[in-house]
Design a protein around this motif. Structure first.
Motif, PDB file in Angstrom:
ATOM      1  N   ALA A  39      78.113-111.330 -38.004  1.00 32.85           N
ATOM      2  CA  ALA A  39      77.570-110.391 -39.001  1.00 32.85           C
ATOM      3  C   ALA A  39      76.658-111.100 -39.994  1.00 32.85           C
ATOM      4  N   ASN A  40      76.984-112.358 -40.363  1.00 29.02           N
ATOM      5  CA  ASN A  40      76.132-113.030 -41.343  1.00 29.02           C
ATOM      6  C   ASN A  40      74.756-113.357 -40.762  1.00 29.02           C
ATOM      7  N   CYS A  44      71.184-111.903 -42.045  1.00 31.06           N
ATOM      8  CA  CYS A  44      70.052-112.789 -42.322  1.00 31.06           C
ATOM      9  C   CYS A  44      68.792-112.296 -41.620  1.00 31.06           C
ATOM     10  N   ARG A  45      68.923-111.896 -40.362  1.00 31.54           N
ATOM     11  CA  ARG A  45      67.762-111.378 -39.629  1.00 31.54           C
ATOM     12  C   ARG A  45      67.268-110.063 -40.211  1.00 31.54           C
ATOM     13  N   LEU A  46      68.199-109.220 -40.610  1.00 32.50           N
ATOM     14  CA  LEU A  46      67.814-107.956 -41.234  1.00 32.50           C
ATOM     15  C   LEU A  46      67.060-108.217 -42.533  1.00 32.50           C
ATOM     16  N   TYR A  47      67.523-109.193 -43.319  1.00 33.71           N
ATOM     17  CA  TYR A  47      66.867-109.538 -44.580  1.00 33.71           C
ATOM     18  C   TYR A  47      65.450-110.060 -44.325  1.00 33.71           C
ATOM     19  N   ARG A  48      65.286-110.934 -43.330  1.00 31.06           N
ATOM     20  CA  ARG A  48      63.960-111.474 -43.020  1.00 31.06           C
ATOM     21  C   ARG A  48      63.011-110.370 -42.547  1.00 31.06           C
ATOM     22  N   PHE A  75      71.262-107.097 -51.097  1.00 28.21           N
ATOM     23  CA  PHE A  75      72.000-107.866 -50.098  1.00 28.21           C
ATOM     24  C   PHE A  75      73.140-108.653 -50.753  1.00 28.21           C
ATOM     25  N   ASP A  76      72.906-109.191 -51.948  1.00 25.33           N
ATOM     26  CA  ASP A  76      73.927-110.007 -52.613  1.00 25.33           C
ATOM     27  C   ASP A  76      75.121-109.183 -53.069  1.00 25.33           C
ATOM     28  N   LEU A  89      77.182-101.312 -43.020  1.00 21.10           N
ATOM     29  CA  LEU A  89      76.014-101.643 -43.835  1.00 21.10           C
ATOM     30  C   LEU A  89      74.859-102.153 -42.970  1.00 21.10           C
ATOM     31  N   LEU A  90      75.170-102.944 -41.950  1.00 20.69           N
ATOM     32  CA  LEU A  90      74.114-103.418 -41.053  1.00 20.69           C
ATOM     33  C   LEU A  90      73.453-102.266 -40.316  1.00 20.69           C
TER      34      LEU A  90
END
Length: 172
Positions: A39-40, A44-48, A75-76, A89-90
């Motif tokens: 999930a992390n 990270c990919r979703l954020y990028r 995200f935080d 959430l993802l």
């Protein structure tokens, strides 16, 4: 109009539906499965991807930085949640990213779809020197379509035919 099939062809025509099933099952066995990321890494990919999409919408750098700060805060605030909540959430984040996708995303100018892509490419040496007598100072490198130098060790070696997809703005 085509002539009717020969009597021996009827045997093969009857086998076609089962041959398709056999072919599909064989193809499914050899098809590569995408690895299931933790999930992390998915976050990270979703954020990028969200930042790249944001750069297509926010032209001014000040606006981009302000919106990127808000995005990072979103995200935080969900960091350290449970696995079920993380998967929800993802999924919601990917749906939101898909909904906010820019119709004409920004791309680097020298990549496919950019304004500098393949601008003034060097002509092949075979055209400049058809007799094969290359001068000593002739370049010994081959260029990729994005004008970078072909290197086998980096994997950027488009020596043969390169497919450029201008709708997705990438090369393969």
């Amino acid at each position: 109009r085509y002539p009717p099939p020969h009597k021996s062809c009827h045997k093969w025509l009857a086998l076609l539906p089962t041959m398709n099933e056999v072919f599909r099952s064989a193809a499914d066995q050899t098809r590569q499965r995408l690895p299931q990321l933790p999930a992390n890494q998915q976050a990270c990919r979703l954020y990028r991807h969200a930042l790249k999409t944001l750069s297509s919408w926010a032209i001014d750098r000040e606006i981009f930085i302000e919106e990127a700060t808000k995005l990072r805060a979103r995200f935080d605030e969900s960091r350290g949640c449970s696995a079920a909540q993380a998967s929800r959430l993802l999924r919601e984040g990917q749906e939101e990213l898909f909904g906010n996708t820019h119709p004409d995303p920004y791309c680097v100018p020298w990549m496919p779809g950019g304004s500098l892509f393949m601008r003034n490419p060097p002509p092949p040496l075979e055209i400049c020197f058809p007799d094969g007598n290359y001068p000593a100072d002739a370049p010994k490198v081959t260029f990729n379509p994005d004008m970078s130098i072909c290197k086998e060790e980096t994997g950027k070696s488009a020596v043969h035919t390169v497919l450029v997809d201008f709708t997705k703005k990438n090369m393969s």
